[in-house]
Design an enzyme around this catalytic site. Structure first.
Site, PDB file in Angstrom:
ATOM      1  CG  ASP A   1     113.907 -17.866  26.557  1.00 41.25           C
ATOM      2  OD1 ASP A   1     114.742 -17.858  25.631  1.00 41.25           O
ATOM      3  OD2 ASP A   1     113.495 -16.824  27.102  1.00 41.25           O
TER       4      ASP A   1
ATOM      5  CG  ASN B   1     118.888 -23.422  24.328  1.00 41.45           C
ATOM      6  OD1 ASN B   1     118.751 -23.863  25.455  1.00 41.45           O
ATOM      7  ND2 ASN B   1     118.362 -23.990  23.263  1.00 41.45           N
ATOM      8  N   GLY B   2     120.777 -19.390  24.383  1.00 45.61           N
ATOM      9  CA  GLY B   2     121.767 -18.425  23.906  1.00 45.61           C
ATOM     10  C   GLY B   2     122.574 -17.842  25.055  1.00 45.61           C
TER      11      GLY B   2
ATOM     12  CG  HIS C   1     120.893 -23.121  20.144  1.00 46.02           C
ATOM     13  ND1 HIS C   1     119.758 -22.698  20.798  1.00 46.02           N
ATOM     14  CD2 HIS C   1     121.324 -22.051  19.418  1.00 46.02           C
ATOM     15  CE1 HIS C   1     119.499 -21.433  20.470  1.00 46.02           C
ATOM     16  NE2 HIS C   1     120.447 -21.023  19.637  1.00 46.02           N
TER      17      HIS C   1
ATOM     18  CB  SER D   1     109.045 -18.737  17.199  1.00 45.01           C
ATOM     19  OG  SER D   1     109.990 -17.703  16.997  1.00 45.01           O
TER      20      SER D   1
ATOM     21  CG  LEU E   1     105.755 -38.543  25.202  1.00 46.47           C
ATOM     22  CD1 LEU E   1     104.886 -37.669  26.110  1.00 46.47           C
ATOM     23  CD2 LEU E   1     107.224 -38.408  25.629  1.00 46.47           C
TER      24      LEU E   1
ATOM     25  CD  GLU F   1      96.618 -23.653  36.865  1.00 45.62           C
ATOM     26  OE1 GLU F   1      97.201 -22.704  37.423  1.00 45.62           O
ATOM     27  OE2 GLU F   1      95.378 -23.740  36.782  1.00 45.62           O
TER      28      GLU F   1
HETATM   29  C1  FPP Z   1     115.408 -20.407  22.892  1.00 49.75           C
HETATM   30  O1  FPP Z   1     116.560 -19.944  23.572  1.00 49.75           O
HETATM   31  C2  FPP Z   1     115.676 -21.681  22.240  1.00 49.75           C
HETATM   32  C3  FPP Z   1     115.548 -21.906  20.908  1.00 49.75           C
HETATM   33  C4  FPP Z   1     115.123 -20.871  19.953  1.00 49.75           C
HETATM   34  C5  FPP Z   1     115.879 -23.221  20.329  1.00 49.75           C
HETATM   35  C6  FPP Z   1     115.519 -24.419  21.131  1.00 49.75           C
HETATM   36  C7  FPP Z   1     116.312 -25.581  20.653  1.00 49.75           C
HETATM   37  C8  FPP Z   1     116.808 -26.584  21.427  1.00 49.75           C
HETATM   38  C9  FPP Z   1     116.500 -26.723  22.858  1.00 49.75           C
HETATM   39  C10 FPP Z   1     117.708 -27.629  20.855  1.00 49.75           C
HETATM   40  C11 FPP Z   1     117.131 -28.423  19.743  1.00 49.75           C
HETATM   41  C12 FPP Z   1     115.889 -29.113  20.112  1.00 49.75           C
HETATM   42  C13 FPP Z   1     115.431 -30.256  19.536  1.00 49.75           C
HETATM   43  C14 FPP Z   1     114.134 -30.810  19.983  1.00 49.75           C
HETATM   44  C15 FPP Z   1     116.155 -30.994  18.512  1.00 49.75           C
HETATM   45  P1  FPP Z   1     117.262 -18.592  23.093  1.00 49.75           P
HETATM   46  O2  FPP Z   1     118.263 -18.956  22.053  1.00 49.75           O
HETATM   47  O3  FPP Z   1     116.213 -17.621  22.670  1.00 49.75           O
HETATM   48  O4  FPP Z   1     117.968 -18.139  24.414  1.00 49.75           O
HETATM   49  P2  FPP Z   1     118.261 -16.638  24.891  1.00 49.75           P
HETATM   50  O5  FPP Z   1     116.941 -16.078  25.367  1.00 49.75           O
HETATM   51  O6  FPP Z   1     119.216 -16.836  26.016  1.00 49.75           O
HETATM   52  O7  FPP Z   1     118.842 -15.888  23.745  1.00 49.75           O
END
Ligand code: FPP
Length: 224
Positions: free
Chosen positions: A12, A14-15, A29, A57, A122, A191
């Site tokens: 979590d 990225n955004g 992302h 999700s 893995l 955990e």
């Molecule tokens: C949640 O952060 C992240 C996601 C919904 C996407 C995760 C994707 C990646 C890490 C890149 C692609 C991965 C692969 C394996 C190819 P958010 O966007 O909800 O962040 P925020 O809470 O700051 O809005």
């Protein structure tokens, strides 16, 4: 020291990272993918057998179309560009979730899973269009349809994580303390570490700090 077989991660932040650094959620992302690569490498180094990553999700469809398209492009390119190398590293890739995507992505997933199916260093479980409530309901439906006894063994046969041991450790980055419909059954005795850093800022040293701390915990699974 606790054995560590399976790490699950809610990636979590990225955004927020993208908005802060580049004024664009999608840039977050893109940066998050670099962390994914680093964590895969470090997971192998630590001889951990299973890594489950929450990539998309069932609720993420509520995001703007532009962001969804960007994420799926990133995923497609990851499968196209990285599967050969993952295979050479003896990594098995499995997608967990409702595999109901575009024809192109479904084909790519089928190819990637098949190509890496015999690998055993893995196993990466990529949770894509995954929702735990959907998974649980599905399992109950199958038990009921097949008129099987309701018990843990029968129930787990119909989970997406069939034959995968439950996570020993869940890490959620991004300074948020919730499970977001992720592996609700499988995390019963895991955990849980909530990490303040946003996913793109989560470095190998942060990961190793958590792994080290996990190994020292006394896990008693309800005993004393
Ligand atoms: C949640 O952060 C992240 C996601 C919904 C996407 C995760 C994707 C990646 C890490 C890149 C692609 C991965 C692969 C394996 C190819 P958010 O966007 O909800 O962040 P925020 O809470 O700051 O809005």
């Amino acid at each position: 020291m606790n054995p560590l077989n399976h790490v699950a991660i809610i990636m979590d932040g990225n955004g927020r990272w993208g908005l802060k650094h580049k004024n664009s959620r999608n840039a977050g992302h893109k940066a998050g993918l670099i962390t994914v690569e680093n964590i895969i490498r470090e997971t192998i180094k630590n001889k951990i057998r299973y890594l489950t990553l929450y990539a998309f999700s069932t609720e993420n469809w509520r995001r703007p179309k532009k962001e969804i398209n960007y994420l799926f492009n990133l995923l497609e390119n990851f499968l196209i560009n990285r599967i050969e190398d993952l295979n050479n590293q003896n990594i098995k890739l499995k997608i967990i979730g409702d595999k109901n995507f575009s024809k192109k992505l479904n084909k790519l997933i089928f190819f990637s899973e098949k190509k890496t199916s015999k690998n055993n260093k893995l196993q990466i479980n990529l949770a894509l269009n995954y929702g735990s409530k959907f998974e649980l309901i599905n399992s109950f439906k199958k038990l009921s349809k097949n008129k099987e006894r309701i018990n843990e063994i029968n129930f787990e046969k119909y989970l997406q994580t069939k034959n995968i041991p439950d996570p020993d450790l869940l890490i959620r980055t991004g300074n948020t303390k919730r499970l977001s419909n992720f592996l609700l059954w499988q995390l019963a005795y895991s955990e849980i570490y909530f990490e303040k850093k946003l996913w793109p800022d989560f470095k190998i040293k942060d990961y190793n700090r958590i792994l080290k701390s996990f190994k020292k915990i006394k896990r008693n699974f309800g005993s004393i």
